[in-house]
Motif scaffolding. Structure first.
Motif, mmCIF file in Angstrom:
data_model
loop_
_atom_site.group_PDB
_atom_site.id
_atom_site.type_symbol
_atom_site.label_atom_id
_atom_site.label_comp_id
_atom_site.label_asym_id
_atom_site.label_seq_id
_atom_site.Cartn_x
_atom_site.Cartn_y
_atom_site.Cartn_z
ATOM 1 N N ASN A 1 10.507 6.974 13.877
ATOM 2 C CA ASN A 1 9.650 5.842 14.272
ATOM 3 C C ASN A 1 8.168 6.230 14.275
ATOM 4 N N ASP A 2 7.806 7.101 13.347
ATOM 5 C CA ASP A 2 6.418 7.556 13.209
ATOM 6 C C ASP A 2 5.749 6.710 12.119
ATOM 7 N N ASN A 3 5.198 5.559 12.529
ATOM 8 C CA ASN A 3 4.624 4.620 11.563
ATOM 9 C C ASN A 3 3.416 5.195 10.830
ATOM 10 N N LEU A 4 2.620 6.000 11.540
ATOM 11 C CA LEU A 4 1.395 6.528 10.928
ATOM 12 C C LEU A 4 1.734 7.449 9.756
ATOM 13 N N ASN A 5 2.593 8.418 9.989
ATOM 14 C CA ASN A 5 2.960 9.342 8.912
ATOM 15 C C ASN A 5 3.812 8.657 7.844
ATOM 16 N N THR A 6 4.647 7.697 8.259
ATOM 17 C CA THR A 6 5.444 6.957 7.274
ATOM 18 C C THR A 6 4.533 6.213 6.307
ATOM 19 N N SER A 7 3.475 5.605 6.848
ATOM 20 C CA SER A 7 2.536 4.862 5.990
ATOM 21 C C SER A 7 1.817 5.802 5.027
ATOM 22 N N GLU A 8 1.517 7.028 5.473
ATOM 23 C CA GLU A 8 0.856 7.994 4.586
ATOM 24 C C GLU A 8 1.770 8.360 3.419
ATOM 25 N N LEU A 9 3.066 8.554 3.716
ATOM 26 C CA LEU A 9 4.006 8.892 2.641
ATOM 27 C C LEU A 9 4.201 7.714 1.692
ATOM 28 N N LEU A 10 4.210 6.501 2.240
ATOM 29 C CA LEU A 10 4.327 5.320 1.381
ATOM 30 C C LEU A 10 3.110 5.201 0.464
ATOM 31 N N LEU A 11 1.933 5.567 0.976
ATOM 32 C CA LEU A 11 0.733 5.574 0.126
ATOM 33 C C LEU A 11 0.884 6.590 -0.998
ATOM 34 N N ASP A 12 1.374 7.802 -0.672
ATOM 35 C CA ASP A 12 1.599 8.820 -1.709
ATOM 36 C C ASP A 12 2.583 8.315 -2.763
ATOM 37 N N ILE A 13 3.660 7.669 -2.294
ATOM 38 C CA ILE A 13 4.676 7.125 -3.211
ATOM 39 C C ILE A 13 4.061 6.032 -4.083
ATOM 40 N N ALA A 14 3.287 5.153 -3.456
ATOM 41 C CA ALA A 14 2.674 4.041 -4.195
ATOM 42 C C ALA A 14 1.743 4.548 -5.289
ATOM 43 N N ILE A 15 0.977 5.613 -5.007
ATOM 44 C CA ILE A 15 0.055 6.161 -6.010
ATOM 45 C C ILE A 15 0.830 6.763 -7.183
ATOM 46 N N ILE A 16 1.931 7.467 -6.882
ATOM 47 C CA ILE A 16 2.758 8.021 -7.965
ATOM 48 C C ILE A 16 3.323 6.889 -8.824
ATOM 49 N N ALA B 1 3.621 -0.154 3.723
ATOM 50 C CA ALA B 1 2.775 0.741 4.506
ATOM 51 C C ALA B 1 1.787 -0.050 5.357
ATOM 52 N N ILE B 2 1.192 -1.084 4.773
ATOM 53 C CA ILE B 2 0.247 -1.922 5.529
ATOM 54 C C ILE B 2 0.949 -2.596 6.699
ATOM 55 N N ARG B 3 2.188 -3.055 6.472
ATOM 56 C CA ARG B 3 2.958 -3.697 7.547
ATOM 57 C C ARG B 3 3.179 -2.737 8.715
ATOM 58 N N LEU B 4 3.502 -1.501 8.413
ATOM 59 C CA LEU B 4 3.718 -0.509 9.468
ATOM 60 C C LEU B 4 2.431 -0.237 10.241
ATOM 61 N N LEU B 5 1.312 -0.184 9.522
ATOM 62 C CA LEU B 5 0.027 0.065 10.188
ATOM 63 C C LEU B 5 -0.387 -1.105 11.066
ATOM 64 N N GLU B 6 0.015 -2.305 10.686
ATOM 65 C CA GLU B 6 -0.320 -3.494 11.483
ATOM 66 C C GLU B 6 0.326 -3.429 12.860
ATOM 67 N N GLU B 7 1.423 -2.664 12.992
ATOM 68 C CA GLU B 7 2.118 -2.557 14.270
ATOM 69 C C GLU B 7 1.439 -1.564 15.213
ATOM 70 N N LEU B 8 0.467 -0.809 14.706
ATOM 71 C CA LEU B 8 -0.207 0.205 15.508
ATOM 72 C C LEU B 8 -1.543 -0.311 16.036
ATOM 73 N N LYS B 9 -2.014 0.331 17.089
ATOM 74 C CA LYS B 9 -3.308 -0.037 17.662
ATOM 75 C C LYS B 9 -4.417 0.380 16.705
ATOM 76 N N PRO B 10 -5.356 -0.511 16.397
ATOM 77 C CA PRO B 10 -6.418 -0.181 15.429
ATOM 78 C C PRO B 10 -7.204 1.066 15.831
ATOM 79 N N SER B 11 -7.504 1.890 14.843
ATOM 80 C CA SER B 11 -8.299 3.093 15.071
ATOM 81 C C SER B 11 -8.960 3.474 13.752
#
Length: 657
Positions: free
Chosen positions: A127-142, A159-169
């Motif tokens: 349930n680590d949305n931040l790191n999951t989104s980073e890996l999805l970005l890596d996958i998307a670029i490939i 990835a954007i959907r997962l980040l939307e669930e987190l507090k903005p930073s």
């Protein structure tokens, strides 16, 4: 070896100090960093803290990667991954897979995608949305680079959907900006320029709000947005973006390669807008900047193509061919779309037969690249994520078909209840089978004891028969013979007396030997050995099956023939259950079993070197309940002592009376 709390804290402080130094590439060189990393690992191994061992291994493998020792990096990383799997450290496994993906990212797209996907699944399970989104970005670029544009689009939105669930930073906004930028590039490739412009502008807006100096990433977005405007035919907006990037006076010194690329894009936009005033000088300026860094750099391909295009439109065939072939020569090292574009350009520049040759090569390469792209997309097809739009559509469908959903739930509940009923019946059958099997085992054991008692009884009878036969038969006849010889002893000749005396002495000796044999045969010297043999067989068989070494001792003063079958059965079962528990729960390698007789009480002691357990939490176990039940049947007592990693000792006292 044991340490005090202060010593442990001092070791931990040293570990983190060495780790910090090993990560400091600004102060220390690679050899020094590696020595610090090894010191940290030695401390972690000495403390036997698995998480620290994994952390030190990660630092060491990263230094090997930074040093260009790729084979050692791969070997140590695989070893670290196996160790992390063994200790079930999912977070470390995810990080190691991420590093594998980073290594393969510029080498093998398939391998990079595999490890990124594996890491993403592990982070998602945590349930680590931040790191999951980073890996999805890596996958998307490939996926984008390998022309799986739909897959890249889906991964970016997930990835954007997962980040939307987190507090903005700041870090979340930065991640979103990169994802928006990737979507802008994807839509540009798909020639959906309006969507591409929207996402590039979203990326640019976020980057401008980030803390710190983000000049480089802002310039990249401006260049990407200008490239999209250029492809969309909005040349004035494209030129505006390029001018904003090129207005930085330090740009050419700080990032000459990117400067040359932006300058080429700017020049090509002027060419497309029919503004030839500064052409081809801007192209030459871009080439000169690249040559100052690396002659024939990969980025020079597109500049040479643009020069060939420019000269061809101005009917300067020689210059057009020169730059066209130069672009082809450099792009042949990569065998990708740039080579494809070079071949197509030469087919337009050359005449007749040469044009046909280049066109044929273009078609062949195009087919090959399309085939490779399809292959890559097929490999990536297993990774597809639902977008927010699809989820909303599913919600709407579920509302419209609510009655079907309710029926489905009812069916599922009914099926689940049916499963519970069937499963409970199967468990009851299994329990009855186990009980029946236990009864059968006890019957077999009773039969073994009865058979052993029959053998002992037959042996005793046979000894008694032989004793009586010797005593009443042979011994009687010998005794009679001796009496006869005594009667003949009336002949008083010296020779006769001497001879008869020798016979008499010999007969006396035979008589004495026979009496001795008769006495030994009538002694039951193997009494009680049968039960101990059965226990030995049990211990040997179970130890072999469970891969245990064992030590079995017993007190010879215990007369097992006088002990009831009931007690022997319970003792047998207790030992059997204990060996099973040692194998199943203790992970032991050695077991010691002994029988002692103390004050008319049989003392059974079983000790293992296993992992130990909390005795207070184990009292409710089925195995321990069965043992207690058997001990109560023989009016005995049980005492269990156990310590973590120091093994377990079970002492059972069973009174004979």
């Amino acid at each position: 070896m044991s340490w005090s709390q202060n010593e442990i804290q001092a070791k931990l402080d040293s570990f983190y100090t060495y780790t910090s130094k090993s990560n400091n590439s600004k102060i220390y060189n690679l050899d020094t960093r590696l020595s610090y990393a090894k010191e940290a690992k030695n401390i972690a191994v000495g403390l036997k803290i698995d998480s620290l061992i994994v952390k030190s291994n990660l630092n060491t493998s990263q230094i090997y990667l930074d040093s260009g020792l790729y084979n050692i990096f791969l070997r140590t990383s695989h070893q670290n991954l196996n160790f992390s799997q063994k200790i079930k450290d999912s977070a470390s496994m995810a990080l190691i897979c991420k590093k594998f993906g980073d290594y393969y990212d510029t080498r093998l797209a398939d391998s990079a995608f595999y490890y990124y996907h594996k890491s993403e699944k592990l982070y998602r399970a945590l349930n680590d949305n931040l790191n999951t989104s980073e890996l999805l970005l890596d996958i998307a670029i490939i996926q984008k680079n390998e022309k799986d544009l739909t897959g890249s689009e889906v991964a970016s939105f997930e990835a954007i959907r997962l980040l939307e669930e987190l507090k903005p930073s700041d870090i979340i906004n930065k991640r979103k900006a990169f994802l928006y930028n990737n979507l802008g590039v994807v839509y540009n490739h798909l020639e959906e320029y309006d969507a591409a412009i929207i996402y590039h502008n979203k990326a640019l807006d976020l980057k401008r709000k980030l803390d710190g100096n983000n000049e480089i990433t802002i310039d990249n977005s401006l260049n990407n947005l200008g490239h999209t405007y250029k492809n969309a035919g909005q040349y004035k907006l494209a030129i505006k973006n390029y001018n904003e990037v090129l207005s930085n006076n330090n740009f050419v010194k700080e990032r000459p390669k990117i400067y040359a690329l932006v300058l080429d894009n700017y020049a090509h936009t002027l060419y497309l807008s029919k503004d030839f005033k500064n052409l081809p000088e801007l192209y030459f300026k871009a080439l000169k900047v690249l040559d100052s860094v690396n002659p024939n750099d990969y980025k020079s391909i597109i500049i040479n193509q643009h020069l060939a295009e420019y000269y061809n439109d101005n009917n300067n065939k020689d210059s057009a061919k020169y730059y066209g072939y130069k672009a082809k020569e450099i792009s042949e090292q990569y065998h990708n779309d740039d080579l494809l574009n070079s071949l197509l350009l030469l087919s337009k520049i050359e005449d007749d037969s040469m044009a046909a040759i280049h066109l044929k090569a273009y078609v062949k390469l195009s087919d090959s690249l399309q085939k490779n792209e399809r292959t890559i997309r097929n490999k990536f097809a297993r990774i597809r994520f639902e977008t927010d739009q699809i989820e909303q559509e599913n919600i709407q469908i579920s509302k419209e078909r609510k009655w079907l959903f309710v029926i489905s739930i009812v069916i599922i509940l009914a099926a689940f209840l049916l499963y519970l009923v069937i499963n409970q019946r199967n468990k009851n059958k299994e329990l009855k089978f186990i009980q029946k099997q236990q009864e059968t085992n006890e019957e077999i054991y009773n039969l073994m004891l009865s058979q052993n008692e029959g053998i002992e009884e037959a042996r005793a009878l046979e000894k008694k028969r032989i004793s009586e036969e010797l005593h009443d038969g042979v011994l009687g006849r010998l005794f009679g013979t001796r009496l006869s010889l005594d009667s003949l002893n009336m002949n008083n000749s010296i020779e006769a007396i001497k001879t008869r005396s020798q016979y008499i002495d010999e007969l006396k000796s035979i008589e004495q030997d026979i009496r001795k044999v008769s006495h030994e045969l009538n002694t039951d010297f193997v009494s009680g050995s049968g039960f101990i043999d059965i226990i030995k067989t049990l211990v040997e068989t179970q130890s072999l099956a469970y891969k245990l070494s064992y030590n079995f001792e017993h007190d010879d003063v215990i007369n097992w023939d006088e002990i009831s079958n009931k007690m022997k059965i319970h003792i047998y079962r207790i030992i059997q259950e204990s060996l099973h528990n040692i194998y199943k729960h203790a992970s032991a390698t050695d077991v010691k079993i002994s029988f002692k007789l103390k004050n008319n009480v049989i003392c059974l002691t079983m000790t293992d070197n296993g992992s130990g357990f909390d005795v207070s939490k184990a009292k409710s176990g089925i195995g321990l309940k069965n043992m207690n039940s058997r001990i109560n049947e023989i009016n005995g007592t049980i005492d269990i002592t156990s310590q973590k990693d120091l093994g377990t000792t079970v002492i059972i006292n069973a009174p004979l009376a």
